[in-house]
Design a protein around this motif. Structure first.
Motif, PDB file in Angstrom:
ATOM      1  N   ALA A 166       0.922  -1.271  -0.057  1.00 22.36           N
ATOM      2  CA  ALA A 166      -0.187  -0.069   0.136  1.00 22.36           C
ATOM      3  C   ALA A 166       0.822   1.323   0.058  1.00 22.36           C
ATOM      4  CB  ALA A 166      -0.941  -0.058   1.275  1.00 22.36           C
ATOM      5  N   LYS A 167       0.392   2.193  -0.627  1.00 17.05           N
ATOM      6  CA  LYS A 167       0.983   3.556  -0.670  1.00 17.05           C
ATOM      7  C   LYS A 167       0.823   4.121   0.486  1.00 17.05           C
ATOM      8  CE  LYS A 167       0.122   4.045  -5.602  1.00 17.05           C
ATOM      9  NZ  LYS A 167      -0.652   4.734  -6.775  1.00 17.05           N
ATOM     10  N   GLY A 168       1.981   4.787   1.240  1.00 18.96           N
ATOM     11  CA  GLY A 168       1.888   5.408   2.590  1.00 18.96           C
ATOM     12  C   GLY A 168       2.618   4.475   3.615  1.00 18.96           C
ATOM     13  N   ILE A 169       3.417   3.532   3.297  1.00 20.59           N
ATOM     14  CA  ILE A 169       4.040   2.851   4.196  1.00 20.59           C
ATOM     15  C   ILE A 169       5.523   2.929   3.853  1.00 20.59           C
ATOM     16  CG2 ILE A 169       4.483   0.441   5.107  1.00 20.59           C
ATOM     17  CD1 ILE A 169       1.573  -0.277   4.153  1.00 20.59           C
ATOM     18  N   HIS A 170       6.472   3.425   4.839  1.00 18.47           N
ATOM     19  CA  HIS A 170       7.582   3.701   4.512  1.00 18.47           C
ATOM     20  C   HIS A 170       8.521   3.092   5.756  1.00 18.47           C
ATOM     21  CE1 HIS A 170       6.347   6.333   1.252  1.00 18.47           C
ATOM     22  NE2 HIS A 170       5.259   6.730   2.143  1.00 18.47           N
ATOM     23  N   TYR A 171      10.017   2.909   5.310  1.00 20.20           N
ATOM     24  CA  TYR A 171      10.847   2.654   6.382  1.00 20.20           C
ATOM     25  C   TYR A 171      11.162   4.166   7.267  1.00 20.20           C
ATOM     26  CZ  TYR A 171      11.734  -1.666   4.177  1.00 20.20           C
ATOM     27  OH  TYR A 171      11.892  -3.070   3.768  1.00 20.20           O
ATOM     28  N   ALA A 172      11.361   3.982   8.606  1.00 18.85           N
ATOM     29  CA  ALA A 172      11.473   5.118   9.245  1.00 18.85           C
ATOM     30  C   ALA A 172      12.639   5.834   8.976  1.00 18.85           C
ATOM     31  CB  ALA A 172      11.519   4.595  10.790  1.00 18.85           C
ATOM     32  N   MET A 173      13.788   5.123   8.593  1.00 21.85           N
ATOM     33  CA  MET A 173      15.087   6.013   8.269  1.00 21.85           C
ATOM     34  C   MET A 173      14.947   6.699   7.024  1.00 21.85           C
ATOM     35  SD  MET A 173      17.699   6.567   9.535  1.00 21.85           S
ATOM     36  CE  MET A 173      17.549   5.346  10.939  1.00 21.85           C
ATOM     37  N   ASP A 174      14.007   6.280   5.874  1.00 20.27           N
ATOM     38  CA  ASP A 174      13.924   6.967   4.913  1.00 20.27           C
ATOM     39  C   ASP A 174      13.109   8.332   5.091  1.00 20.27           C
ATOM     40  OD1 ASP A 174      15.178   4.790   3.380  1.00 20.27           O
ATOM     41  OD2 ASP A 174      13.060   4.143   2.652  1.00 20.27           O
ATOM     42  N   TYR A 175      12.149   8.142   5.915  1.00 21.84           N
ATOM     43  CA  TYR A 175      11.355   9.284   6.577  1.00 21.84           C
ATOM     44  C   TYR A 175      12.175  10.471   7.115  1.00 21.84           C
ATOM     45  CZ  TYR A 175       7.953  11.912   9.216  1.00 21.84           C
ATOM     46  OH  TYR A 175       7.239  13.065   9.786  1.00 21.84           O
ATOM     47  N   LEU A 176      13.086   9.879   8.032  1.00 23.68           N
ATOM     48  CA  LEU A 176      13.949  10.790   8.873  1.00 23.68           C
ATOM     49  C   LEU A 176      14.986  11.607   7.776  1.00 23.68           C
ATOM     50  CD1 LEU A 176      14.532   8.653  12.153  1.00 23.68           C
ATOM     51  CD2 LEU A 176      13.165  10.714  11.746  1.00 23.68           C
ATOM     52  N   THR A 177      15.568  10.563   6.757  1.00 27.35           N
ATOM     53  CA  THR A 177      16.531  11.178   6.087  1.00 27.35           C
ATOM     54  C   THR A 177      15.782  12.302   5.217  1.00 27.35           C
ATOM     55  OG1 THR A 177      17.751   9.124   5.977  1.00 27.35           O
ATOM     56  CG2 THR A 177      18.120  10.696   3.920  1.00 27.35           C
ATOM     57  N   ILE A 178      14.615  11.893   4.556  1.00 26.06           N
ATOM     58  CA  ILE A 178      14.219  13.002   3.577  1.00 26.06           C
ATOM     59  C   ILE A 178      13.717  14.208   4.377  1.00 26.06           C
ATOM     60  CG2 ILE A 178      11.968  13.423   2.262  1.00 26.06           C
ATOM     61  CD1 ILE A 178      12.324  10.679   1.161  1.00 26.06           C
ATOM     62  N   SER A 179      13.324  14.145   5.565  1.00 20.07           N
ATOM     63  CA  SER A 179      12.835  15.325   6.286  1.00 20.07           C
ATOM     64  C   SER A 179      13.818  16.220   6.966  1.00 20.07           C
ATOM     65  CB  SER A 179      12.152  14.955   7.517  1.00 20.07           C
ATOM     66  OG  SER A 179      11.005  13.942   7.239  1.00 20.07           O
ATOM     67  N   THR A 180      15.030  15.591   6.947  1.00 24.39           N
ATOM     68  CA  THR A 180      16.336  16.329   7.385  1.00 24.39           C
ATOM     69  C   THR A 180      17.048  17.085   6.316  1.00 24.39           C
ATOM     70  OG1 THR A 180      16.745  14.994   9.388  1.00 24.39           O
ATOM     71  CG2 THR A 180      18.588  16.180   8.549  1.00 24.39           C
ATOM     72  N   LYS A 181      17.115  16.434   5.039  1.00 25.23           N
ATOM     73  CA  LYS A 181      17.455  16.801   4.142  1.00 25.23           C
ATOM     74  C   LYS A 181      16.798  18.157   3.375  1.00 25.23           C
ATOM     75  CE  LYS A 181      18.898  15.800  -0.939  1.00 25.23           C
ATOM     76  NZ  LYS A 181      20.044  16.736  -0.647  1.00 25.23           N
ATOM     77  N   ASN A 182      15.344  17.991   3.488  1.00 31.00           N
ATOM     78  CA  ASN A 182      14.601  18.965   3.184  1.00 31.00           C
ATOM     79  C   ASN A 182      14.843  20.384   4.222  1.00 31.00           C
ATOM     80  OD1 ASN A 182      13.353  17.840   0.997  1.00 31.00           O
ATOM     81  ND2 ASN A 182      11.597  16.773   2.183  1.00 31.00           N
ATOM     82  N   LEU A 183      14.928  20.030   5.313  1.00 35.40           N
ATOM     83  CA  LEU A 183      15.222  21.008   6.279  1.00 35.40           C
ATOM     84  C   LEU A 183      16.474  21.685   6.105  1.00 35.40           C
ATOM     85  CD1 LEU A 183      14.729  22.501   9.081  1.00 35.40           C
ATOM     86  CD2 LEU A 183      16.058  20.724   9.933  1.00 35.40           C
ATOM     87  N   LEU A 184      17.626  20.865   5.558  1.00 35.71           N
ATOM     88  CA  LEU A 184      19.000  21.586   5.313  1.00 35.71           C
ATOM     89  C   LEU A 184      18.933  22.407   3.928  1.00 35.71           C
ATOM     90  CD1 LEU A 184      21.155  18.577   6.744  1.00 35.71           C
ATOM     91  CD2 LEU A 184      20.566  20.588   7.863  1.00 35.71           C
ATOM     92  N   ASP A 185      18.010  21.668   3.183  1.00 34.79           N
ATOM     93  CA  ASP A 185      18.018  22.359   1.687  1.00 34.79           C
ATOM     94  C   ASP A 185      17.216  23.644   1.585  1.00 34.79           C
ATOM     95  OD1 ASP A 185      20.138  20.826   0.979  1.00 34.79           O
ATOM     96  OD2 ASP A 185      18.809  19.349  -0.015  1.00 34.79           O
ATOM     97  N   LYS A 186      16.423  23.714   2.706  1.00 36.15           N
ATOM     98  CA  LYS A 186      15.426  24.716   2.898  1.00 36.15           C
ATOM     99  C   LYS A 186      14.262  24.615   1.693  1.00 36.15           C
ATOM    100  CE  LYS A 186      18.190  28.180   5.247  1.00 36.15           C
ATOM    101  NZ  LYS A 186      19.326  27.075   5.883  1.00 36.15           N
ATOM    102  N   LYS A 187      13.869  23.476   1.509  1.00 36.39           N
ATOM    103  CA  LYS A 187      12.841  23.363   0.551  1.00 36.39           C
ATOM    104  C   LYS A 187      11.797  22.074   1.290  1.00 36.39           C
ATOM    105  CE  LYS A 187      15.270  19.775  -2.100  1.00 36.39           C
ATOM    106  NZ  LYS A 187      15.973  19.332  -3.178  1.00 36.39           N
TER     107      LYS A 187
END
Length: 497
Positions: free
Chosen positions: A260-281
């Motif tokens: 199902a769409k919407g199920i993700h590994y936790a580390m993928d979520y943390l990585t993308i969230s931090t990258k967006n914060l650092l890249d300011k996007k």
């Protein structure tokens, strides 16, 4: 050490945290700086205990007890009590390359083994450690240490997490030319992308990487081994290679509806969230928790970090599932000192969630049975059942389903945070190293793989573990590699003392 009667006269003071309802509005570190007076008082609580169990660095009943890098804890506690901060910093850096990391995110097994903790709250070791290193940077005491002599030996380190950084630091100081390869766009490994900013500010990580660069360590980012450069190329152009890639192969949850769409590994979520914060996007690739019912499967620190991240993104609701029963408030008879205390606690994320939603968001003894999706393949709910933890006839813990406890939970976003199996298959195949259960075969204390000149350390070798163990292994593998290249090593080693 400290004041002779300090542990009897002075109470433990906890980390001063910002108000949970306020800090979830930003991504800054949730704790506030420590005052010198507060740390002096806490240093005074360190008793002259004869045998300081706080730095035994061993495993008891499968959990770490005491400090794995064998920090000289009583010594720098005493020096802080005496307000000799620079001397305390010198003692701290003798054993720990990166106290600014462990002082923030280590679960502090040292405190669980503190002698005071037999009957009273432990000495605030972790807070004192962070205060010492932070003062070292603030006062300008920490400056680049540039080796005066170069040996001409070249070493490639794969992975820039704590094990790779510790090995690089040690080997660079030994005069070798060290190049660290990182597949992400920033160095730091999980220190950068696996731990949220409010727990470990990324400026703290970048500051240390910059210091290592100033000292002569080379970093090559955006480089995937096997794709951008081959293992053979690295072996041929270096005198030694160290694999410090971490345990990045996620444990999956292969049950009905997993696609199902919407199920993700936790580390993928943390990585993308931090990258967006650092890249300011904002480019969360469907991983934004705003307005969604979020469920975190897994009761550990990574799951807690997902809670804190989802809160800041504006989740509608958050629930965390754990398969084990709630821990007791006090140590049980089977969990005696100096073993790590298996007791109930509220982590920073749980405090924030409780402030936001009015209750603890954790659910215990829960097993997820299946995911349910709508006609478009989007996750809409999951089914669970409660479990009972018992011992079988051989004394082994087993989990049994409790009939009649089935429940359906609305969910549009699920994070799987049930740990990691070991090193990724690609890196194992690229260097033709042998591995058992996804862990690279390399004996602790020796760290050599079956391939000459190739070593392994950290989570890729030992499996998922603590940052402080990664630093331990980085330091120890550096000693071994230095000896391999030079015939003997002057680098410190507890294992090979």
């Amino acid at each position: 050490m400290g004041k002779a009667t300090g542990f009897m006269e002075i109470e433990r003071e906890e980390t001063i945290e910002r108000d949970p309802n306020e800090r979830i509005k930003d991504w800054k570190e949730y704790s506030t700086p420590f005052s010198d007076d507060m740390m002096k008082r806490q240093g005074a609580r360190c008793m002259d205990c004869g045998t300081p169990f706080c730095h035994i660095g061993m495993e008891i009943d499968g959990a770490t007890s005491g400090c794995p890098v064998y920090n000289l804890i009583p010594e720098w506690n005493d020096l802080v009590y005496k307000e000799q901060w620079k001397e305390a910093l010198d003692r701290l850096l003798k054993t720990n390359n990166f106290p600014e990391f462990t002082g923030r995110v280590c679960p502090a097994p040292c405190e669980g083994s503190c002698t005071v903790a037999i009957s009273e709250p432990a000495v605030a070791i972790k807070n004192i450690e962070q205060a010492i290193i932070d003062k070292g940077f603030e006062e300008g005491w920490i400056t680049p240490r540039i080796p005066q002599i170069r040996t001409g030996k070249k070493i490639a380190i794969i992975g820039s997490g704590p094990a790779g950084l510790a090995a690089a630091d040690q080997l660079n100081q030994a005069g070798h030319t060290v190049t660290v390869y990182e597949k992400a766009d920033r160095a730091g490994g999980l220190l950068t992308y696996g731990i949220p900013n409010m727990k470990l500010d990324k400026d703290v990580v970048a500051r240390r990487v910059k210091l290592l660069e100033d000292e002569g360590v080379n970093f090559i980012v955006n480089t995937e081994i096997g794709k951008d450069v081959t293992g053979d190329e690295l072996k041929n152009s270096n005198d030694a290679v160290i694999l410090c890639t971490g345990a990045q192969k996620h444990r999956n949850l292969p049950i009905e509806g997993r696609e199902a769409k919407g199920i993700h590994y936790a580390m993928d979520y943390l990585t993308i969230s931090t990258k967006n914060l650092l890249d300011k996007k904002i480019n969360n690739e469907g991983l934004d928790a705003a307005g969604k019912d979020v469920i975190v499967i897994g009761g550990g620190d990574t799951g807690a970090d997902c809670i804190a991240t989802a809160l800041r993104q504006g989740a509608k609701s958050i629930t965390q599932f754990g398969k084990h029963p709630q821990l007791p408030v006090k140590r049980g008879s089977e969990n005696m000192w100096p073993a790590y205390p298996q007791v109930f606690s509220l982590e920073y994320a749980h405090k924030e969630a409780k402030a936001k939603f009015g209750e603890d968001v954790r659910q215990y003894s829960i097993q997820t049975k299946k995911f349910v999706m709508d006609e478009n393949g989007e996750l809409e709910s999951l089914h669970t059942i409660e479990m009972k933890k018992t011992r079988d006839e051989n004394g082994i813990f087993v989990f049994e389903e409790i009939p009649g406890t089935e429940k359906v939970w609305p969910a549009q976003l699920v994070f799987i945070a049930i740990g990691f199996e070991g090193a990724e298959d690609a890196i194992i195949k690229e260097f033709s190293v042998s591995a058992t259960s996804k862990k690279i075969d390399a004996e602790y204390g020796d760290f050599r793989t079956n391939v000459d000149g190739v070593f392994a350390a950290g989570d890729s070798r030992r499996g998922q573990s603590l940052i402080v163990w990664a630093i331990n292994e980085g330091r120890e593998v550096a000693h071994q590699v230095d000896g391999y290249l030079m015939g003997e090593s002057a680098l410190p080693s507890v294992v090979n003392a």
